[in-house]
Design an enzyme around this catalytic site. Structure first.
Site, PDB file in Angstrom:
ATOM      1  N   GLU A  45      37.075  33.910  56.243  1.00 40.19           N
ATOM      2  CA  GLU A  45      35.964  34.627  55.707  1.00 40.19           C
ATOM      3  C   GLU A  45      35.016  33.758  54.706  1.00 40.19           C
ATOM      4  O   GLU A  45      34.713  33.959  53.676  1.00 40.19           O
ATOM      5  CB  GLU A  45      36.553  35.746  54.436  1.00 40.19           C
ATOM      6  CG  GLU A  45      37.273  36.739  55.489  1.00 40.19           C
ATOM      7  CD  GLU A  45      37.655  38.023  54.522  1.00 40.19           C
ATOM      8  OE1 GLU A  45      37.253  38.320  53.140  1.00 40.19           O
ATOM      9  OE2 GLU A  45      38.500  38.920  55.000  1.00 40.19           O
ATOM     10  N   GLU A 150      40.481  41.092  60.807  1.00 37.64           N
ATOM     11  CA  GLU A 150      40.940  42.054  59.496  1.00 37.64           C
ATOM     12  C   GLU A 150      39.769  42.977  59.171  1.00 37.64           C
ATOM     13  O   GLU A 150      38.547  42.719  59.476  1.00 37.64           O
ATOM     14  CB  GLU A 150      40.967  41.008  58.275  1.00 37.64           C
ATOM     15  CG  GLU A 150      41.554  41.732  57.074  1.00 37.64           C
ATOM     16  CD  GLU A 150      41.418  40.643  55.652  1.00 37.64           C
ATOM     17  OE1 GLU A 150      41.454  41.251  54.720  1.00 37.64           O
ATOM     18  OE2 GLU A 150      41.771  39.850  56.304  1.00 37.64           O
TER      19      GLU A 150
END
Length: 241
Positions: A45, A150
């Site tokens: 991320e 995710e």
């Protein structure tokens, strides 16, 4: 990040932390003592700013050096070669160029991933579809695996998330259907969970989702290792003959 790179004041501490990571990986063995494959998703991320390695906190070059050093150190210093390395930006990319802006290289990465909580939370399914199709196209071209690395929602009781929101995106096209897996975040307790627990109001929705032909659970997967062993034995027999 700059302090952790070679020559930085925290570099030795960083190496010591990687030694601990390596010891953990090396402790994970199969029934015959063999190393088992693991998906390792470091520095994830990075396209956001909520982690200290995020886009705001380091340059493109520093991030790539951090990523490459991490994997090279585990491979060269500790001879760890059973890792499947997943590259997984979060939202913030709209095309291949922006997805690959901090890509560490084909020699490092095995899995083209994406983390995306935002698209369905904000009622933007087309954005999620775009992300999945981008990683699918890149995976084919680079001979990698595409994965939804995710996602999830915590307010499952109030919505048919799995069948009415997520599944249509996964089943949108051949590209989205080629994504190898979906990782839902943890089930911590009855206040924070991403997959319904026994008796949860969205259980039926989840069961319908997992009953779809394109959705497989662990106990439905083929015996990949059994097939691999048969293939190895067959190759040995061919060599003997």
């Amino acid at each position: 990040v700059r302090k952790m790179l070679p020559g930085g004041p925290a570099h030795q501490t960083f190496r010591q932390q990687l030694d601990l990571v390596a010891a953990f990986f090396l402790s994970l063995k199969g029934p015959q003592g063999e190393a088992i494959p693991l998906v390792f998703r470091p520095w994830h991320e990075h396209s956001g700013n909520w982690f200290w390695w995020g886009k705001m906190h380091c340059s493109r070059e520093e991030y790539i050096e951090l990523y490459r050093f991490t994997i090279d150190y585990l491979r060269q210093q500790h001879q760890i070669h059973q890792l499947l390395i997943a590259f997984s930006p979060d939202v913030g990319f709209t095309d291949e160029a922006s997805y690959l802006e901090r890509y560490p290289g084909d020699d490092i990465v095995d899995v083209m991933g994406v983390d995306d909580y935002h698209s369905l939370r904000t009622k933007q399914p087309q954005q999620l579809i775009l992300h999945l199709e981008i990683i699918s196209e890149l995976a084919v071209r680079k001979n990698k695996v595409a994965a939804f690395t995710e996602t999830g929602v915590t307010d499952l009781a109030e919505r048919k998330y799995f069948m009415e929101e997520l599944y249509p995106c996964l089943n949108h096209s051949d590209k989205t259907r080629s994504v190898a897996w979906v990782l839902f975040w943890r089930n911590h307790d009855e206040q924070q969970h991403y997959v319904p627990y026994l008796g949860h109001p969205s259980t039926d929705d989840f069961v319908r989702f997992t009953s779809q032909d394109m959705i497989w659970l662990n106990d439905e997967l083929p015996d990949f290792y059994g097939r691999l062993k048969m293939s190895e034995k067959r190759q040995q027999n061919i060599g003997t003959k």
